[in-house]
Write a protein that holds these residues in place. Structure first.
Motif, PDB file in Angstrom:
ATOM      1  N   ILE A 142      51.145 -25.119 -45.470  1.00  0.00           N
ATOM      2  CA  ILE A 142      52.314 -24.901 -46.234  1.00  0.00           C
ATOM      3  C   ILE A 142      52.610 -26.106 -47.155  1.00  0.00           C
ATOM      4  O   ILE A 142      52.560 -27.152 -46.562  1.00  0.00           O
ATOM      5  CB  ILE A 142      53.440 -24.615 -45.294  1.00  0.00           C
ATOM      6  N   GLY A 143      52.635 -25.845 -48.386  1.00  0.00           N
ATOM      7  CA  GLY A 143      52.726 -26.742 -49.156  1.00  0.00           C
ATOM      8  C   GLY A 143      54.300 -26.819 -49.793  1.00  0.00           C
ATOM      9  O   GLY A 143      55.114 -25.658 -49.509  1.00  0.00           O
ATOM     10  N   LYS A 144      54.804 -27.741 -50.768  1.00  0.00           N
ATOM     11  CA  LYS A 144      56.168 -27.636 -51.022  1.00  0.00           C
ATOM     12  C   LYS A 144      56.196 -27.990 -52.802  1.00  0.00           C
ATOM     13  O   LYS A 144      55.350 -28.862 -52.989  1.00  0.00           O
ATOM     14  CB  LYS A 144      57.084 -28.678 -50.272  1.00  0.00           C
ATOM     15  N   ILE A 145      57.235 -27.493 -53.274  1.00  0.00           N
ATOM     16  CA  ILE A 145      57.372 -27.719 -54.816  1.00  0.00           C
ATOM     17  C   ILE A 145      58.927 -27.984 -54.938  1.00  0.00           C
ATOM     18  O   ILE A 145      59.820 -27.041 -54.447  1.00  0.00           O
ATOM     19  CB  ILE A 145      56.996 -26.613 -55.729  1.00  0.00           C
ATOM     20  N   LEU A 146      59.531 -28.822 -55.499  1.00  0.00           N
ATOM     21  CA  LEU A 146      60.926 -29.116 -55.639  1.00  0.00           C
ATOM     22  C   LEU A 146      61.185 -29.082 -57.081  1.00  0.00           C
ATOM     23  O   LEU A 146      60.333 -29.817 -58.207  1.00  0.00           O
ATOM     24  CB  LEU A 146      61.289 -30.638 -55.331  1.00  0.00           C
ATOM     25  N   ILE A 147      61.739 -28.348 -57.435  1.00  0.00           N
ATOM     26  CA  ILE A 147      62.212 -28.013 -59.144  1.00  0.00           C
ATOM     27  C   ILE A 147      63.913 -27.829 -58.939  1.00  0.00           C
ATOM     28  O   ILE A 147      64.428 -27.158 -58.213  1.00  0.00           O
ATOM     29  CB  ILE A 147      61.668 -26.515 -59.467  1.00  0.00           C
ATOM     30  N   GLN A 148      64.222 -28.627 -59.775  1.00  0.00           N
ATOM     31  CA  GLN A 148      65.808 -28.705 -60.309  1.00  0.00           C
ATOM     32  C   GLN A 148      66.218 -28.573 -61.633  1.00  0.00           C
ATOM     33  O   GLN A 148      65.273 -28.888 -62.525  1.00  0.00           O
ATOM     34  CB  GLN A 148      66.152 -30.030 -59.271  1.00  0.00           C
ATOM     35  N   GLN A 198      67.354 -26.789 -68.175  1.00  0.00           N
ATOM     36  CA  GLN A 198      66.249 -26.240 -67.942  1.00  0.00           C
ATOM     37  C   GLN A 198      65.654 -26.624 -66.470  1.00  0.00           C
ATOM     38  O   GLN A 198      65.842 -28.051 -65.971  1.00  0.00           O
ATOM     39  CB  GLN A 198      65.152 -26.384 -69.073  1.00  0.00           C
ATOM     40  N   PRO A 199      64.746 -26.005 -66.026  1.00  0.00           N
ATOM     41  CA  PRO A 199      64.106 -26.210 -64.763  1.00  0.00           C
ATOM     42  C   PRO A 199      63.430 -27.594 -64.906  1.00  0.00           C
ATOM     43  O   PRO A 199      62.373 -27.734 -65.851  1.00  0.00           O
ATOM     44  CB  PRO A 199      63.349 -25.167 -64.227  1.00  0.00           C
ATOM     45  N   ARG A 200      63.040 -28.546 -63.929  1.00  0.00           N
ATOM     46  CA  ARG A 200      62.163 -29.783 -64.238  1.00  0.00           C
ATOM     47  C   ARG A 200      61.617 -30.049 -62.793  1.00  0.00           C
ATOM     48  O   ARG A 200      62.061 -29.932 -61.840  1.00  0.00           O
ATOM     49  CB  ARG A 200      63.241 -30.931 -64.602  1.00  0.00           C
ATOM     50  N   LEU A 201      60.174 -29.981 -62.700  1.00  0.00           N
ATOM     51  CA  LEU A 201      59.550 -30.510 -61.734  1.00  0.00           C
ATOM     52  C   LEU A 201      59.678 -31.666 -61.353  1.00  0.00           C
ATOM     53  O   LEU A 201      59.558 -32.691 -61.689  1.00  0.00           O
ATOM     54  CB  LEU A 201      57.883 -30.182 -61.998  1.00  0.00           C
ATOM     55  N   PHE A 202      59.970 -31.927 -59.908  1.00  0.00           N
ATOM     56  CA  PHE A 202      60.467 -33.354 -59.353  1.00  0.00           C
ATOM     57  C   PHE A 202      59.352 -33.687 -58.313  1.00  0.00           C
ATOM     58  O   PHE A 202      59.095 -34.779 -58.153  1.00  0.00           O
ATOM     59  CB  PHE A 202      61.874 -33.281 -58.822  1.00  0.00           C
ATOM     60  N   TYR A 203      58.729 -32.695 -57.593  1.00  0.00           N
ATOM     61  CA  TYR A 203      57.961 -33.197 -56.568  1.00  0.00           C
ATOM     62  C   TYR A 203      56.992 -31.848 -56.350  1.00  0.00           C
ATOM     63  O   TYR A 203      57.408 -30.660 -56.546  1.00  0.00           O
ATOM     64  CB  TYR A 203      58.642 -33.527 -55.382  1.00  0.00           C
ATOM     65  N   GLU A 204      55.735 -32.148 -55.940  1.00  0.00           N
ATOM     66  CA  GLU A 204      54.854 -31.387 -55.574  1.00  0.00           C
ATOM     67  C   GLU A 204      54.051 -31.576 -54.238  1.00  0.00           C
ATOM     68  O   GLU A 204      53.369 -32.848 -54.511  1.00  0.00           O
ATOM     69  CB  GLU A 204      54.240 -30.343 -56.327  1.00  0.00           C
ATOM     70  N   LYS A 205      53.681 -31.328 -53.281  1.00  0.00           N
ATOM     71  CA  LYS A 205      52.686 -31.634 -52.220  1.00  0.00           C
ATOM     72  C   LYS A 205      51.962 -30.274 -51.598  1.00  0.00           C
ATOM     73  O   LYS A 205      52.585 -29.447 -51.053  1.00  0.00           O
ATOM     74  CB  LYS A 205      53.212 -32.172 -51.106  1.00  0.00           C
ATOM     75  N   LEU A 206      50.593 -30.293 -52.297  1.00  0.00           N
ATOM     76  CA  LEU A 206      50.000 -28.839 -51.914  1.00  0.00           C
ATOM     77  C   LEU A 206      48.644 -29.115 -51.244  1.00  0.00           C
ATOM     78  O   LEU A 206      48.285 -30.197 -51.437  1.00  0.00           O
ATOM     79  CB  LEU A 206      49.732 -28.079 -53.329  1.00  0.00           C
ATOM     80  N   PRO A 207      48.104 -28.103 -50.462  1.00  0.00           N
ATOM     81  CA  PRO A 207      46.832 -28.457 -49.914  1.00  0.00           C
ATOM     82  C   PRO A 207      45.630 -28.810 -51.009  1.00  0.00           C
ATOM     83  O   PRO A 207      45.784 -28.113 -52.113  1.00  0.00           O
ATOM     84  CB  PRO A 207      46.718 -27.182 -49.130  1.00  0.00           C
ATOM     85  N   LEU A 266      58.894 -19.201 -62.082  1.00  0.00           N
ATOM     86  CA  LEU A 266      58.023 -19.336 -63.173  1.00  0.00           C
ATOM     87  C   LEU A 266      57.530 -20.785 -63.103  1.00  0.00           C
ATOM     88  O   LEU A 266      56.141 -20.824 -63.402  1.00  0.00           O
ATOM     89  CB  LEU A 266      58.770 -18.997 -64.562  1.00  0.00           C
ATOM     90  N   MET A 267      58.097 -21.751 -63.151  1.00  0.00           N
ATOM     91  CA  MET A 267      57.696 -23.116 -63.138  1.00  0.00           C
ATOM     92  C   MET A 267      56.623 -23.342 -62.008  1.00  0.00           C
ATOM     93  O   MET A 267      55.657 -23.762 -62.160  1.00  0.00           O
ATOM     94  CB  MET A 267      58.809 -24.266 -63.117  1.00  0.00           C
ATOM     95  N   ALA A 268      57.061 -22.837 -60.633  1.00  0.00           N
ATOM     96  CA  ALA A 268      56.273 -22.952 -59.496  1.00  0.00           C
ATOM     97  C   ALA A 268      54.939 -22.227 -59.886  1.00  0.00           C
ATOM     98  O   ALA A 268      53.831 -22.911 -59.390  1.00  0.00           O
ATOM     99  CB  ALA A 268      56.813 -22.330 -58.518  1.00  0.00           C
ATOM    100  N   VAL A 269      54.960 -21.228 -60.240  1.00  0.00           N
ATOM    101  CA  VAL A 269      53.655 -20.208 -60.580  1.00  0.00           C
ATOM    102  C   VAL A 269      52.849 -21.191 -61.622  1.00  0.00           C
ATOM    103  O   VAL A 269      51.592 -21.251 -61.425  1.00  0.00           O
ATOM    104  CB  VAL A 269      53.835 -18.762 -61.091  1.00  0.00           C
TER     105      VAL A 269
END
Length: 243
Positions: free
Chosen positions: A130-136, A143-152, A174-177
């Motif tokens: 399981i990975g994680k994406i933080l968007i706030q 507008q949404p902004r990417l703060f963090y991502e940890k993916l395989p 949409l940003m996560a995709v």
């Protein structure tokens, strides 16, 4: 999809009252996109949704009934993954022509509410990564902004189940995709699992990424002036984690 009228009501099941009329309930709005899949509006699902929508439902019950819906979503999401033929031998020595999943999967939760769906995925898929994406939302631009991502590291070679319980305007999803696409994940290998969506959000998402499949339990009436889903269920993360 842009119709703002109330969602339709339907009678539920043949055996709910010994006498009188069958009970009716509001069911999900219909969709016009082939890549949006709504769970069958069964009496069980509507009863579970009724429990988590009720403002009187306490946190323990909210978690319990949400987890049941999440399990239904994960099971349906797995139905959309490709399989290949597999022949096995049973304990009585007979051959059986079955199937097995093709390729590896992983989950990616949009923090923090999406993390509530991780256990449901683990319950269905042993040792799943399981990975994680933080968007706030950016306070200056809204507008949404990417703060963090940890993916395989090998995520581009996996089928991805993207997890987020609420789809309002669709900005975070949409940003996560886009993050997944930048990591090399093909759109047609992404499934977005979601409890409740607004018609506006589902429409926007489906048109922007027509190859990404959405599996949702319910498409609600719409968004209010604050872009909250209505009738909705409030802030899912707050009700699951803190209230």
């Amino acid at each position: 999809m842009s119709d703002k009228s109330n969602a339709p009501s339907q009678c539920l099941g043949p055996n709910y009252r010994a006498e009188g009329e069958k009970p009716t309930a509001t069911v999900s709005k219909k969709v016009r996109h082939d890549n949006v899949h709504v769970l069958p509006q069964t009496p069980q699902l509507i009863a579970l949704l009724t429990m988590i929508r009720d403002h009187r439902t306490n946190r323990a019950d909210f978690i319990f009934y949400s987890n049941r819906i999440i399990r239904l979503l994960v099971e349906e999401g797995l139905n959309h993954l490709p399989v290949i033929q597999q022949e096995i031998t049973t304990p009585v020595g007979r051959h059986y022509n079955g199937v097995k999943f093709e390729g590896k999967i992983c989950g990616v939760s949009i923090m923090r509410a999406g993390e509530s769906m991780e256990q449901g995925l683990r319950d269905c898929c042993r040792s799943v990564r399981i990975g994680k994406i933080l968007i706030q939302r950016d306070e200056e631009t809204s507008q949404p902004r990417l703060f963090y991502e940890k993916l395989p590291e090998d995520i581009k070679d996996r089928w991805v189940l993207l997890l987020d319980p609420m789809l309002a305007t669709g900005g975070s999803a949409l940003m996560a995709v886009e993050v997944l696409r930048q990591k090399g994940v093909p759109e047609d290998r992404i499934l977005f699992l979601n409890l409740i969506a607004s018609p506006e959000g589902a429409d926007n998402f489906a048109e922007k990424f027509p190859k990404v499949r959405i599996v949702t339990a319910f498409i609600d009436e719409g968004l209010d002036e604050k872009n909250y889903i209505v009738p909705g269920l409030g802030d899912f993360g707050d009700r699951f984690y803190t209230l």
